[in-house]
Design a protein around this motif. Structure first.
Motif, mmCIF file in Angstrom:
data_model
loop_
_atom_site.group_PDB
_atom_site.id
_atom_site.type_symbol
_atom_site.label_atom_id
_atom_site.label_comp_id
_atom_site.label_asym_id
_atom_site.label_seq_id
_atom_site.Cartn_x
_atom_site.Cartn_y
_atom_site.Cartn_z
ATOM 1 N N PRO A 1 6.725 -18.983 -9.641
ATOM 2 C CA PRO A 1 5.565 -19.347 -9.640
ATOM 3 C C PRO A 1 5.142 -20.200 -8.638
ATOM 4 C CG PRO A 1 6.946 -20.483 -11.270
ATOM 5 C CD PRO A 1 7.618 -19.588 -10.551
ATOM 6 N N PRO A 2 3.664 -20.278 -8.213
ATOM 7 C CA PRO A 2 3.417 -21.161 -7.011
ATOM 8 C C PRO A 2 3.442 -22.650 -7.218
ATOM 9 C CG PRO A 2 1.617 -19.661 -8.038
ATOM 10 C CD PRO A 2 2.645 -19.739 -8.737
ATOM 11 N N LYS A 3 3.756 -23.311 -6.327
ATOM 12 C CA LYS A 3 3.601 -24.708 -6.106
ATOM 13 C C LYS A 3 2.640 -25.109 -4.882
ATOM 14 C CE LYS A 3 8.162 -25.756 -7.552
ATOM 15 N NZ LYS A 3 9.462 -26.407 -7.560
ATOM 16 N N VAL A 4 1.652 -26.116 -5.163
ATOM 17 C CA VAL A 4 0.510 -26.348 -4.110
ATOM 18 C C VAL A 4 0.515 -28.054 -4.367
ATOM 19 C CG1 VAL A 4 -0.424 -24.273 -4.378
ATOM 20 C CG2 VAL A 4 -1.095 -26.162 -5.867
ATOM 21 N N GLU A 5 -0.072 -28.359 -3.018
ATOM 22 C CA GLU A 5 -0.395 -29.770 -2.805
ATOM 23 C C GLU A 5 -1.599 -30.076 -2.194
ATOM 24 O OE1 GLU A 5 1.290 -33.764 -0.546
ATOM 25 O OE2 GLU A 5 2.240 -32.060 -0.313
ATOM 26 N N LEU A 6 -2.591 -30.754 -2.594
ATOM 27 C CA LEU A 6 -3.737 -30.733 -1.780
ATOM 28 C C LEU A 6 -3.914 -32.185 -1.250
ATOM 29 C CD1 LEU A 6 -6.758 -29.715 -1.742
ATOM 30 C CD2 LEU A 6 -7.341 -30.770 -3.945
ATOM 31 N N LEU A 7 -4.236 -32.043 0.098
ATOM 32 C CA LEU A 7 -4.362 -32.842 0.974
ATOM 33 C C LEU A 7 -5.889 -33.061 1.379
ATOM 34 C CD1 LEU A 7 -1.348 -31.954 3.626
ATOM 35 C CD2 LEU A 7 -1.398 -33.433 1.528
ATOM 36 N N THR B 1 2.956 -14.022 -1.950
ATOM 37 C CA THR B 1 2.147 -15.283 -1.539
ATOM 38 C C THR B 1 0.985 -15.223 -2.609
ATOM 39 O OG1 THR B 1 2.564 -14.754 0.710
ATOM 40 C CG2 THR B 1 0.656 -16.252 0.389
ATOM 41 N N PRO B 2 0.746 -16.620 -2.994
ATOM 42 C CA PRO B 2 -0.191 -16.779 -3.817
ATOM 43 C C PRO B 2 -1.795 -16.610 -3.291
ATOM 44 C CG PRO B 2 1.165 -18.614 -3.867
ATOM 45 C CD PRO B 2 1.602 -17.671 -2.714
ATOM 46 N N ASN C 1 -0.368 -15.950 -8.566
ATOM 47 C CA ASN C 1 0.295 -15.024 -8.185
ATOM 48 C C ASN C 1 0.940 -14.437 -9.474
ATOM 49 O OD1 ASN C 1 2.522 -16.307 -8.770
ATOM 50 N ND2 ASN C 1 3.200 -16.278 -6.405
ATOM 51 N N SER C 2 1.893 -13.445 -9.393
ATOM 52 C CA SER C 2 2.457 -12.631 -10.806
ATOM 53 C C SER C 2 3.315 -13.560 -11.160
ATOM 54 C CB SER C 2 3.142 -11.466 -10.424
ATOM 55 O OG SER C 2 4.060 -11.738 -9.358
ATOM 56 N N GLY C 3 3.699 -15.067 -10.725
ATOM 57 C CA GLY C 3 4.609 -15.949 -11.346
ATOM 58 C C GLY C 3 3.714 -16.726 -12.287
#
Length: 95
Positions: free
Chosen positions: A1-7, A31-32, A70-72
């Motif tokens: 699965p994706p992991k994100v951070e918002l700056l 790639t998400p 994404n698919s994850g």
């Protein structure tokens, strides 16, 4: 699965200032796909990692979210943006 951070800014912004939020993809294969939301309303559904508002107004006040999918699975990161008052340029004249 994706992991994100918002700056982005962690302070109150003024009307007329430029807002630049960056969604950093920390993980995710494939790639998400990114989507941007403001107060749960879809703003941009594209691969851009940046969301820019050139001149903030009070209507830009709210919660911004980048969602990576994404698919994850899907994950999101949020940032509250507060817009306060009209930006005023102060001119100082000296004799």
């Amino acid at each position: 699965p994706p992991k994100v951070e918002l700056l982005g800014p962690n302070w109150t912004m003024r009307e007329g200032e430029r807002l630049n939020l960056t969604c950093v993809i920390k993980a995710g294969l494939p790639t998400p796909h990114l989507s941007w939301y403001k107060d749960e309303t879809l703003l941009v559904d594209e691969e851009s990692t940046n969301l820019i508002v050139e001149e903030l107004t009070e209507k830009d006040d709210g919660q911004y979210k980048c969602e990576a999918r994404n698919s994850g699975g899907a994950v999101n990161a949020t940032k509250n943006v507060t817009v306060d008052g009209k930006f005023r340029e102060v001119l100082v004249f000296s004799p």
